[in-house]
Design a protein around this motif. Structure first.
Motif, PDB file in Angstrom:
ATOM      1  N   MET A   1     -40.132  37.604   5.800  1.00 50.28           N
ATOM      2  CA  MET A   1     -40.420  38.301   4.557  1.00 50.28           C
ATOM      3  C   MET A   1     -41.838  38.858   4.519  1.00 50.28           C
ATOM      4  O   MET A   1     -42.791  38.193   4.897  1.00 50.28           O
ATOM      5  CB  MET A   1     -40.208  37.370   3.361  1.00 50.28           C
ATOM      6  CG  MET A   1     -38.811  36.797   3.247  1.00 50.28           C
ATOM      7  SD  MET A   1     -37.566  38.077   2.968  1.00 50.28           S
ATOM      8  CE  MET A   1     -37.977  38.595   1.303  1.00 50.28           C
ATOM      9  N   ARG A   2     -41.984  40.084   4.039  1.00 49.21           N
ATOM     10  CA  ARG A   2     -43.307  40.672   3.833  1.00 49.21           C
ATOM     11  C   ARG A   2     -43.945  40.158   2.538  1.00 49.21           C
ATOM     12  O   ARG A   2     -45.165  40.177   2.398  1.00 49.21           O
ATOM     13  CB  ARG A   2     -43.206  42.192   3.764  1.00 49.21           C
ATOM     14  CG  ARG A   2     -42.695  42.837   5.046  1.00 49.21           C
ATOM     15  CD  ARG A   2     -42.736  44.337   4.911  1.00 49.21           C
ATOM     16  NE  ARG A   2     -42.304  44.989   6.148  1.00 49.21           N
ATOM     17  CZ  ARG A   2     -42.506  46.267   6.419  1.00 49.21           C
ATOM     18  NH1 ARG A   2     -43.140  47.025   5.545  1.00 49.21           N
ATOM     19  NH2 ARG A   2     -42.094  46.791   7.546  1.00 49.21           N
ATOM     20  N   GLU A   3     -43.121  39.750   1.627  1.00 47.01           N
ATOM     21  CA  GLU A   3     -43.538  39.210   0.342  1.00 47.01           C
ATOM     22  C   GLU A   3     -42.360  38.419  -0.211  1.00 47.01           C
ATOM     23  O   GLU A   3     -41.228  38.547   0.277  1.00 47.01           O
ATOM     24  CB  GLU A   3     -43.931  40.340  -0.614  1.00 47.01           C
ATOM     25  CG  GLU A   3     -42.811  41.346  -0.877  1.00 47.01           C
ATOM     26  CD  GLU A   3     -43.256  42.490  -1.766  1.00 47.01           C
ATOM     27  OE1 GLU A   3     -43.987  42.218  -2.750  1.00 47.01           O
ATOM     28  OE2 GLU A   3     -42.876  43.640  -1.502  1.00 47.01           O
ATOM     29  N   PRO A   4     -42.573  37.562  -1.214  1.00 47.79           N
ATOM     30  CA  PRO A   4     -41.442  36.815  -1.769  1.00 47.79           C
ATOM     31  C   PRO A   4     -40.353  37.748  -2.287  1.00 47.79           C
ATOM     32  O   PRO A   4     -40.631  38.835  -2.810  1.00 47.79           O
ATOM     33  CB  PRO A   4     -42.084  36.005  -2.905  1.00 47.79           C
ATOM     34  CG  PRO A   4     -43.516  35.857  -2.499  1.00 47.79           C
ATOM     35  CD  PRO A   4     -43.862  37.145  -1.799  1.00 47.79           C
ATOM     36  N   LEU A   5     -39.114  37.320  -2.147  1.00 48.81           N
ATOM     37  CA  LEU A   5     -37.967  38.149  -2.529  1.00 48.81           C
ATOM     38  C   LEU A   5     -38.069  38.629  -3.969  1.00 48.81           C
ATOM     39  O   LEU A   5     -37.881  39.814  -4.257  1.00 48.81           O
ATOM     40  CB  LEU A   5     -36.672  37.356  -2.312  1.00 48.81           C
ATOM     41  CG  LEU A   5     -35.368  38.066  -2.688  1.00 48.81           C
ATOM     42  CD1 LEU A   5     -35.156  39.311  -1.833  1.00 48.81           C
ATOM     43  CD2 LEU A   5     -34.183  37.124  -2.537  1.00 48.81           C
ATOM     44  N   ARG A   6     -38.388  37.728  -4.888  1.00 54.13           N
ATOM     45  CA  ARG A   6     -38.435  38.106  -6.306  1.00 54.13           C
ATOM     46  C   ARG A   6     -39.499  39.167  -6.560  1.00 54.13           C
ATOM     47  O   ARG A   6     -39.274  40.113  -7.328  1.00 54.13           O
ATOM     48  CB  ARG A   6     -38.700  36.867  -7.164  1.00 54.13           C
ATOM     49  CG  ARG A   6     -38.696  37.150  -8.658  1.00 54.13           C
ATOM     50  CD  ARG A   6     -38.843  35.871  -9.457  1.00 54.13           C
ATOM     51  NE  ARG A   6     -37.720  34.977  -9.244  1.00 54.13           N
ATOM     52  CZ  ARG A   6     -37.609  33.783  -9.838  1.00 54.13           C
ATOM     53  NH1 ARG A   6     -38.566  33.342 -10.647  1.00 54.13           N
ATOM     54  NH2 ARG A   6     -36.556  33.025  -9.602  1.00 54.13           N
ATOM     55  N   ALA A   7     -40.656  39.031  -5.923  1.00 56.72           N
ATOM     56  CA  ALA A   7     -41.734  40.006  -6.121  1.00 56.72           C
ATOM     57  C   ALA A   7     -41.337  41.371  -5.600  1.00 56.72           C
ATOM     58  O   ALA A   7     -41.610  42.410  -6.228  1.00 56.72           O
ATOM     59  CB  ALA A   7     -43.003  39.515  -5.428  1.00 56.72           C
TER      60      ALA A   7
ATOM     61  N   GLY B   1     -38.122  51.550   1.864  1.00 58.52           N
ATOM     62  CA  GLY B   1     -38.821  50.429   2.467  1.00 58.52           C
ATOM     63  C   GLY B   1     -37.922  49.230   2.650  1.00 58.52           C
ATOM     64  O   GLY B   1     -36.697  49.320   2.510  1.00 58.52           O
ATOM     65  N   ASN B   2     -38.536  48.114   2.981  1.00 57.86           N
ATOM     66  CA  ASN B   2     -37.766  46.885   3.120  1.00 57.86           C
ATOM     67  C   ASN B   2     -38.630  45.695   2.745  1.00 57.86           C
ATOM     68  O   ASN B   2     -39.820  45.827   2.462  1.00 57.86           O
ATOM     69  CB  ASN B   2     -37.183  46.735   4.532  1.00 57.86           C
ATOM     70  CG  ASN B   2     -38.257  46.716   5.607  1.00 57.86           C
ATOM     71  OD1 ASN B   2     -39.447  46.635   5.338  1.00 57.86           O
ATOM     72  ND2 ASN B   2     -37.827  46.790   6.856  1.00 57.86           N
ATOM     73  N   LEU B   3     -38.022  44.533   2.735  1.00 60.29           N
ATOM     74  CA  LEU B   3     -38.718  43.315   2.344  1.00 60.29           C
ATOM     75  C   LEU B   3     -39.030  42.432   3.534  1.00 60.29           C
ATOM     76  O   LEU B   3     -39.682  41.404   3.376  1.00 60.29           O
ATOM     77  CB  LEU B   3     -37.871  42.529   1.338  1.00 60.29           C
ATOM     78  CG  LEU B   3     -37.523  43.256   0.043  1.00 60.29           C
ATOM     79  CD1 LEU B   3     -36.641  42.379  -0.837  1.00 60.29           C
ATOM     80  CD2 LEU B   3     -38.770  43.679  -0.707  1.00 60.29           C
ATOM     81  N   THR B   4     -38.574  42.831   4.714  1.00 59.55           N
ATOM     82  CA  THR B   4     -38.762  42.012   5.911  1.00 59.55           C
ATOM     83  C   THR B   4     -39.584  42.768   6.941  1.00 59.55           C
ATOM     84  O   THR B   4     -39.785  43.975   6.844  1.00 59.55           O
ATOM     85  CB  THR B   4     -37.407  41.627   6.533  1.00 59.55           C
ATOM     86  OG1 THR B   4     -36.676  42.821   6.849  1.00 59.55           O
ATOM     87  CG2 THR B   4     -36.591  40.777   5.581  1.00 59.55           C
ATOM     88  N   VAL B   5     -40.050  42.047   7.936  1.00 59.28           N
ATOM     89  CA  VAL B   5     -40.840  42.636   9.017  1.00 59.28           C
ATOM     90  C   VAL B   5     -39.882  43.244  10.029  1.00 59.28           C
ATOM     91  O   VAL B   5     -39.394  42.572  10.925  1.00 59.28           O
ATOM     92  CB  VAL B   5     -41.732  41.570   9.684  1.00 59.28           C
ATOM     93  CG1 VAL B   5     -42.564  42.193  10.789  1.00 59.28           C
ATOM     94  CG2 VAL B   5     -42.633  40.910   8.650  1.00 59.28           C
ATOM     95  N   GLY B   6     -39.591  44.532   9.859  1.00 53.41           N
ATOM     96  CA  GLY B   6     -38.752  45.255  10.805  1.00 53.41           C
ATOM     97  C   GLY B   6     -37.279  44.867  10.758  1.00 53.41           C
ATOM     98  O   GLY B   6     -36.879  43.881  10.159  1.00 53.41           O
ATOM     99  N   GLY B   7     -36.470  45.712  11.385  1.00 53.35           N
ATOM    100  CA  GLY B   7     -35.088  45.369  11.645  1.00 53.35           C
ATOM    101  C   GLY B   7     -34.089  45.604  10.544  1.00 53.35           C
ATOM    102  O   GLY B   7     -32.949  45.165  10.652  1.00 53.35           O
ATOM    103  N   SER B   8     -34.446  46.325   9.464  1.00 52.17           N
ATOM    104  CA  SER B   8     -33.484  46.518   8.384  1.00 52.17           C
ATOM    105  C   SER B   8     -32.709  47.820   8.525  1.00 52.17           C
ATOM    106  O   SER B   8     -31.634  47.973   7.956  1.00 52.17           O
ATOM    107  CB  SER B   8     -34.197  46.492   7.030  1.00 52.17           C
ATOM    108  OG  SER B   8     -35.046  47.618   6.900  1.00 52.17           O
ATOM    109  N   GLY B   9     -33.267  48.795   9.255  1.00 55.84           N
ATOM    110  CA  GLY B   9     -32.620  50.102   9.381  1.00 55.84           C
ATOM    111  C   GLY B   9     -33.164  51.125   8.414  1.00 55.84           C
ATOM    112  O   GLY B   9     -32.480  52.100   8.093  1.00 55.84           O
ATOM    113  N   LYS B  10     -34.396  50.947   7.960  1.00 56.88           N
ATOM    114  CA  LYS B  10     -34.956  51.846   6.957  1.00 56.88           C
ATOM    115  C   LYS B  10     -35.129  53.273   7.482  1.00 56.88           C
ATOM    116  O   LYS B  10     -34.989  54.226   6.708  1.00 56.88           O
ATOM    117  CB  LYS B  10     -36.276  51.312   6.418  1.00 56.88           C
ATOM    118  CG  LYS B  10     -37.338  51.148   7.470  1.00 56.88           C
ATOM    119  CD  LYS B  10     -38.644  50.656   6.894  1.00 56.88           C
ATOM    120  CE  LYS B  10     -39.631  50.351   8.005  1.00 56.88           C
ATOM    121  NZ  LYS B  10     -39.775  51.428   9.007  1.00 56.88           N
ATOM    122  N   THR B  11     -35.449  53.440   8.773  1.00 55.40           N
ATOM    123  CA  THR B  11     -35.690  54.794   9.276  1.00 55.40           C
ATOM    124  C   THR B  11     -34.415  55.644   9.270  1.00 55.40           C
ATOM    125  O   THR B  11     -34.456  56.799   8.843  1.00 55.40           O
ATOM    126  CB  THR B  11     -36.334  54.747  10.670  1.00 55.40           C
ATOM    127  OG1 THR B  11     -37.584  54.037  10.575  1.00 55.40           O
ATOM    128  CG2 THR B  11     -36.606  56.141  11.200  1.00 55.40           C
TER     129      THR B  11
END
Length: 339
Positions: A185-191, A55-65
């Motif tokens: 961010m989909r959620e705060p970084l620390r969480a 998964g990732n922590l941001t809305v799209g664009g990380s390269g998870k697939t």
């Protein structure tokens, strides 16, 4: 309606971005609170096989697939009957359904499951638990959950976070840390990091080493560097490129870095449905430059069948620099399922 990724999400400077982020902060607080409540209140189901979440922590664009596809490849190269599981974003089928490359289209199951289905058996299900059970009943001995970090329904054996390591300096991969809609961010970084077991930092094949400042954000979590490598050279001759992904400018940069004779480039929103007028526009641009058309593998599978013969797909793959160490992590977390 599909929207393009705002560039100001990733810019720490600029008056327009600062003002917009401030105005959207209340909505971000609500989004973060709703996510935290869902994560805390949803029980995690154990389906009896290891579940590797990519998964990732941001809305799209990380390269998870591409990373999910590489995890599937590595597991199966070890003799593990690993299946993929996706929500099937953009597809109409609720599932559980096993993706059939011969009969399903992106409008049925989504573009990302079609890409992953070329590597391993792939399942689409809005209900991830039902999808996992269907895969296990069909013989899966391990599951790779694509885009599952914010979905708490399944008990996870390994939670891998994918981070875009290409954005540097002012274009930071987490923006200023703001949660959607005031940031990426989909959620705060620390969480998000608190539930992670490891981090994969994805870089272009020709990029320098990962920014040391970025790596310090992950604390004691193991960090693995992966490179997004083209599976072959771009098509020869003049080309007009296009991409409908979260960060289309990365595709343009990669094509130029691969010495593609790129005459023009057209960005589209993430998961764009290519309309007749979009395709006519692309055909006109290609005719203007007497050029071919090139796009990503993810975009290519969304094109109408008659257009696929007119467009070249330029596929890429994620490859881990410390592949042996990463496989060791997969083995440890998958317990006795890998010999």
């Amino acid at each position: 309606m599909k929207l393009s990724t705002p560039r100001w999400w990733y810019e720490r400077s600029g008056r327009h971005g600062r003002v917009t982020r401030t105005l959207l902060k209340p909505a971000s607080w609500l989004w973060a609170a709703a996510t935290a409540r869902r994560m805390a209140r949803t029980p995690a189901e154990d389906v009896g096989v290891p579940v590797i979440s990519v998964g990732n922590l941001t809305v799209g664009g990380s390269g998870k697939t591409p990373v999910a596809r590489e995890v599937l490849r590595l597991l199966r190269s070890c003799g593990v009957e690993a299946h993929g599981l996706s929500r099937g974003y953009g597809g109409r089928l609720e599932g559980p359904v096993r993706v059939d490359l011969a009969s399903h289209s992106a409008s049925d199951v989504g573009d990302e499951p079609l890409m992953l289905a070329g590597e391993a058996p792939m399942w689409v299900a809005r209900d991830r638990v039902a999808g996992a059970r269907a895969a296990v009943a069909a013989g899966a001995k391990a599951l790779v959950l694509d885009d599952g970090h914010q979905n708490p329904a399944l008990k996870k054996t390994l939670s891998l976070i994918v981070v875009d390591g290409e954005t540097r300096g002012d274009e930071w991969p987490f923006g200023d840390g703001s949660v959607f809609p005031s940031g990426p961010m989909r959620e705060p970084l620390r969480a998000g990091l608190a539930r992670a077991d490891a981090v994969a930092v994805l870089l272009p094949a020709d990029a320098p080493e990962a920014d040391p400042e970025l790596l310090t954000l992950f604390g004691a979590l193991p960090v693995f560097i992966a490179r997004l490598e083209p599976k072959g050279p771009p098509p020869s001759g003049p080309q007009v490129g296009f991409a409908g992904i979260a960060k289309p400018w990365r595709v343009e940069r990669a094509l130029k870095a691969a010495e593609c004779d790129l005459k023009d480039f057209a960005p589209f929103p993430d998961h764009a449905d290519y309309r007749v007028e979009d395709l006519a526009f692309l055909a006109d641009r290609a005719a203007l430059f007497d050029a071919g058309l090139v796009t990503t593998e993810k975009d290519w599978v969304r094109l109408p069948p008659e257009w696929r013969a007119r467009v070249t797909a330029w596929p890429v793959a994620a490859r881990f620099e410390a592949e042996t160490e990463f496989q060791r992590l997969l083995k440890a977390r998958s317990r006795s399922t890998i010999s």
